[in-house]
Design a protein around this motif. Structure first.
Motif, mmCIF file in Angstrom:
data_model
loop_
_atom_site.group_PDB
_atom_site.id
_atom_site.type_symbol
_atom_site.label_atom_id
_atom_site.label_comp_id
_atom_site.label_asym_id
_atom_site.label_seq_id
_atom_site.Cartn_x
_atom_site.Cartn_y
_atom_site.Cartn_z
ATOM 1 N N TYR A 192 0.838 -1.195 0.000
ATOM 2 C CA TYR A 192 0.000 0.000 0.000
ATOM 3 C C TYR A 192 0.877 1.251 0.000
ATOM 4 O O TYR A 192 0.689 2.171 -0.801
ATOM 5 C CB TYR A 192 -0.914 -0.010 1.223
ATOM 6 N N ALA A 193 1.845 1.293 0.908
ATOM 7 C CA ALA A 193 2.739 2.449 0.996
ATOM 8 C C ALA A 193 3.524 2.636 -0.294
ATOM 9 O O ALA A 193 3.685 3.757 -0.786
ATOM 10 C CB ALA A 193 3.688 2.286 2.176
ATOM 11 N N ALA A 194 4.020 1.539 -0.849
ATOM 12 C CA ALA A 194 4.781 1.622 -2.097
ATOM 13 C C ALA A 194 3.915 2.145 -3.233
ATOM 14 O O ALA A 194 4.366 2.960 -4.060
ATOM 15 C CB ALA A 194 5.354 0.253 -2.447
ATOM 16 N N SER A 195 2.667 1.698 -3.293
ATOM 17 C CA SER A 195 1.778 2.152 -4.366
ATOM 18 C C SER A 195 1.466 3.637 -4.233
ATOM 19 O O SER A 195 1.389 4.358 -5.237
ATOM 20 C CB SER A 195 0.484 1.331 -4.376
ATOM 21 N N LYS A 196 1.287 4.107 -3.010
ATOM 22 C CA LYS A 196 0.983 5.527 -2.815
ATOM 23 C C LYS A 196 2.207 6.400 -3.095
ATOM 24 O O LYS A 196 2.080 7.509 -3.639
ATOM 25 C CB LYS A 196 0.455 5.761 -1.406
ATOM 26 N N ALA A 197 3.383 5.933 -2.712
ATOM 27 C CA ALA A 197 4.601 6.662 -3.065
ATOM 28 C C ALA A 197 4.767 6.692 -4.583
ATOM 29 O O ALA A 197 5.145 7.714 -5.169
ATOM 30 C CB ALA A 197 5.812 6.016 -2.404
ATOM 31 N N GLY A 198 4.475 5.569 -5.228
ATOM 32 C CA GLY A 198 4.545 5.520 -6.685
ATOM 33 C C GLY A 198 3.545 6.455 -7.338
ATOM 34 O O GLY A 198 3.850 7.095 -8.359
ATOM 35 N N LEU A 199 2.349 6.556 -6.755
ATOM 36 C CA LEU A 199 1.335 7.452 -7.297
ATOM 37 C C LEU A 199 1.803 8.905 -7.233
ATOM 38 O O LEU A 199 1.615 9.672 -8.186
ATOM 39 C CB LEU A 199 0.021 7.288 -6.530
ATOM 40 N N VAL A 200 2.396 9.282 -6.122
ATOM 41 C CA VAL A 200 2.910 10.647 -6.001
ATOM 42 C C VAL A 200 3.902 10.944 -7.122
ATOM 43 O O VAL A 200 3.836 11.987 -7.786
ATOM 44 C CB VAL A 200 3.573 10.861 -4.627
ATOM 45 N N GLN A 201 4.808 10.016 -7.383
ATOM 46 C CA GLN A 201 5.817 10.246 -8.418
ATOM 47 C C GLN A 201 5.210 10.204 -9.819
ATOM 48 O O GLN A 201 5.660 10.929 -10.716
ATOM 49 C CB GLN A 201 6.948 9.224 -8.278
ATOM 50 N N LEU A 202 4.198 9.364 -10.013
ATOM 51 C CA LEU A 202 3.507 9.333 -11.300
ATOM 52 C C LEU A 202 2.852 10.686 -11.577
ATOM 53 O O LEU A 202 2.984 11.246 -12.680
ATOM 54 C CB LEU A 202 2.446 8.225 -11.304
ATOM 55 N N LEU A 203 2.170 11.235 -10.585
ATOM 56 C CA LEU A 203 1.492 12.518 -10.758
ATOM 57 C C LEU A 203 2.482 13.663 -10.929
ATOM 58 O O LEU A 203 2.253 14.592 -11.714
ATOM 59 C CB LEU A 203 0.563 12.779 -9.576
ATOM 60 N N ARG A 204 3.589 13.602 -10.216
ATOM 61 C CA ARG A 204 4.601 14.651 -10.360
ATOM 62 C C ARG A 204 5.223 14.615 -11.763
ATOM 63 O O ARG A 204 5.484 15.663 -12.370
ATOM 64 C CB ARG A 204 5.683 14.488 -9.296
ATOM 65 N N THR A 205 5.447 13.408 -12.280
ATOM 66 C CA THR A 205 5.987 13.289 -13.628
ATOM 67 C C THR A 205 4.980 13.777 -14.659
ATOM 68 O O THR A 205 5.332 14.470 -15.625
ATOM 69 C CB THR A 205 6.385 11.839 -13.918
ATOM 70 N N ALA A 206 3.711 13.440 -14.446
ATOM 71 C CA ALA A 206 2.663 13.922 -15.350
ATOM 72 C C ALA A 206 2.606 15.441 -15.338
ATOM 73 O O ALA A 206 2.390 16.082 -16.377
ATOM 74 C CB ALA A 206 1.311 13.330 -14.941
ATOM 75 N N ALA A 207 2.814 16.030 -14.153
ATOM 76 C CA ALA A 207 2.827 17.495 -14.053
ATOM 77 C C ALA A 207 3.928 18.089 -14.920
ATOM 78 O O ALA A 207 3.737 19.133 -15.568
ATOM 79 C CB ALA A 207 3.005 17.915 -12.594
ATOM 80 N N ALA A 208 5.072 17.427 -14.948
ATOM 81 C CA ALA A 208 6.183 17.909 -15.769
ATOM 82 C C ALA A 208 5.881 17.753 -17.256
ATOM 83 O O ALA A 208 6.200 18.633 -18.073
ATOM 84 C CB ALA A 208 7.463 17.152 -15.410
ATOM 85 N N GLU A 209 5.243 16.650 -17.611
ATOM 86 C CA GLU A 209 5.009 16.365 -19.029
ATOM 87 C C GLU A 209 3.889 17.204 -19.630
ATOM 88 O O GLU A 209 3.969 17.623 -20.792
ATOM 89 C CB GLU A 209 4.717 14.875 -19.204
ATOM 90 N N TRP A 210 2.821 17.438 -18.851
ATOM 91 C CA TRP A 210 1.670 18.162 -19.393
ATOM 92 C C TRP A 210 1.591 19.607 -18.920
ATOM 93 O O TRP A 210 0.715 20.350 -19.364
ATOM 94 C CB TRP A 210 0.371 17.435 -19.045
ATOM 95 N N GLY A 211 2.482 20.017 -18.035
ATOM 96 C CA GLY A 211 2.451 21.394 -17.556
ATOM 97 C C GLY A 211 2.502 22.435 -18.669
ATOM 98 O O GLY A 211 1.742 23.411 -18.645
ATOM 99 N N PRO A 212 3.369 22.266 -19.667
ATOM 100 C CA PRO A 212 3.421 23.248 -20.750
ATOM 101 C C PRO A 212 2.111 23.388 -21.519
ATOM 102 O O PRO A 212 1.918 24.377 -22.236
ATOM 103 C CB PRO A 212 4.534 22.705 -21.659
ATOM 104 N N ARG A 213 1.212 22.430 -21.369
ATOM 105 C CA ARG A 213 -0.071 22.499 -22.078
ATOM 106 C C ARG A 213 -1.215 22.832 -21.125
ATOM 107 O O ARG A 213 -2.388 22.705 -21.482
ATOM 108 C CB ARG A 213 -0.327 21.191 -22.816
ATOM 109 N N GLY A 214 -0.862 23.231 -19.909
ATOM 110 C CA GLY A 214 -1.862 23.777 -19.005
ATOM 111 C C GLY A 214 -2.585 22.800 -18.108
ATOM 112 O O GLY A 214 -3.518 23.197 -17.396
ATOM 113 N N VAL A 215 -2.187 21.525 -18.107
ATOM 114 C CA VAL A 215 -2.865 20.545 -17.255
ATOM 115 C C VAL A 215 -2.064 20.368 -15.973
ATOM 116 O O VAL A 215 -0.850 20.140 -16.012
ATOM 117 C CB VAL A 215 -3.037 19.191 -17.963
ATOM 118 N N ARG A 216 -2.750 20.472 -14.851
ATOM 119 C CA ARG A 216 -2.103 20.364 -13.548
ATOM 120 C C ARG A 216 -2.397 19.005 -12.903
ATOM 121 O O ARG A 216 -3.484 18.439 -13.090
ATOM 122 C CB ARG A 216 -2.597 21.478 -12.609
#
Length: 266
Positions: free
Chosen positions: A163-187
């Motif tokens: 559970y802890a590993a999955s939630k830590a992974g989710l945080v990093q997935l969302l942070r990476t998505a923020a980097a990839e889609w940030g230039p197009r306005g998606v947070r």
């Protein structure tokens, strides 16, 4: 700047996946109260219908629509199935995902089946939902995605490994998505609750000693209700957070601040 309107969501369409109960239900109600059209997605169709009814009662804007849709995220783990499901949702301005699972076992007792189930709901489902809804947000120039992580992404205890590993992974997935889609306005942001009284915590609530120990471990010395997490979700979807992305909003009653420590007499 019209500060009075920062939290308003009029004219926005937001899907809440896992909205039939718990934090998902209260998030849907909060979003509707701020004027959003909320799509309540859950495999529990009766629960989703009840949430939609409650959310519709919160909506102050005449003509705003809120409704349920039946979806089991375990059925949309491959991209084709997820795309087919999301295509029926229409254009989205926001996506809130609250689904999750926890199998409390020590590592030596964990089965691969347990592991796959927790990772499927807590991580892989987010990936496919993001892949199938966010490109359209980016095409329209913006949107907000909010995922439910946990304080367990940062603090662990015995029996919480996957559970802890999955939630830590989710945080990093969302942070990476923020980097990839940030230039197009998606947070992309995560909310990390502490102990919240939902169906996911039934096992703890059934044990009075365990329940009380968790209550005493935070600075506020109590559990949260799911409605106390809803405000964080509404904030991250709204224009009050337009410069917030790649972040984790911890809503844990101060648990991670005090670290569940014994307070000595000094």
């Amino acid at each position: 700047m019209g500060y009075a309107d920062l939290f308003r969501l009029d004219g926005r369409r937001v899907a809440v996946v896992g909205g039939a109960s718990g934090i998902g239900r209260e998030a849907a109600r909060a979003l509707a109260a701020h004027g959003a059209e909320v799509l309540v997605a859950d495999r529990d169709s009766q629960g989703a219908e009840e949430t939609a009814r409650l959310a519709a009662g919160e909506t102050p804007a005449p003509g705003s629509r809120t409704g349920p849709v039946s979806v089991d995220v375990l059925d949309v783990l491959d991209e084709a199935a997820a795309r087919q499901t999301a295509s029926g949702w229409g254009a989205l301005d926001g996506l809130v995902v609250t689904v999750g699972a926890n199998v409390r076992k020590r590592i030596a007792d964990y089965t691969l089946s347990d592991f796959d189930r927790v990772l499927a709901l807590n991580l892989r489902a987010y990936l496919t939902l993001v892949q199938t809804t966010v490109p359209a947000m980016a095409e329209r120039g913006g949107g907000s995605v909010v995922g439910l992580a946990s304080m367990r992404a940062f603090q662990v205890e015995a029996g919480q490994s996957v559970y802890a590993a999955s939630k830590a992974g989710l945080v990093q997935l969302l942070r990476t998505a923020a980097a990839e889609w940030g230039p197009r306005g998606v947070r992309f942001n995560a909310v990390a609750p502490g102990v919240v009284r939902t169906p996911l915590t039934d096992q703890i609530a059934a044990d009075p000693q365990w329940y009380e120990a968790y209550a005493q471990a935070s600075a506020l010395r109590r559990w949260a209700g799911p409605e106390e997490i809803a405000g964080a979700v509404a904030y991250l979807v709204s224009d009050a957070s337009t410069f917030v992305t790649g972040s984790v909003l911890t809503v844990d009653g101060g648990w991670t601040a005090v670290d569940g420590r014994y307070e000595p007499s000094v």
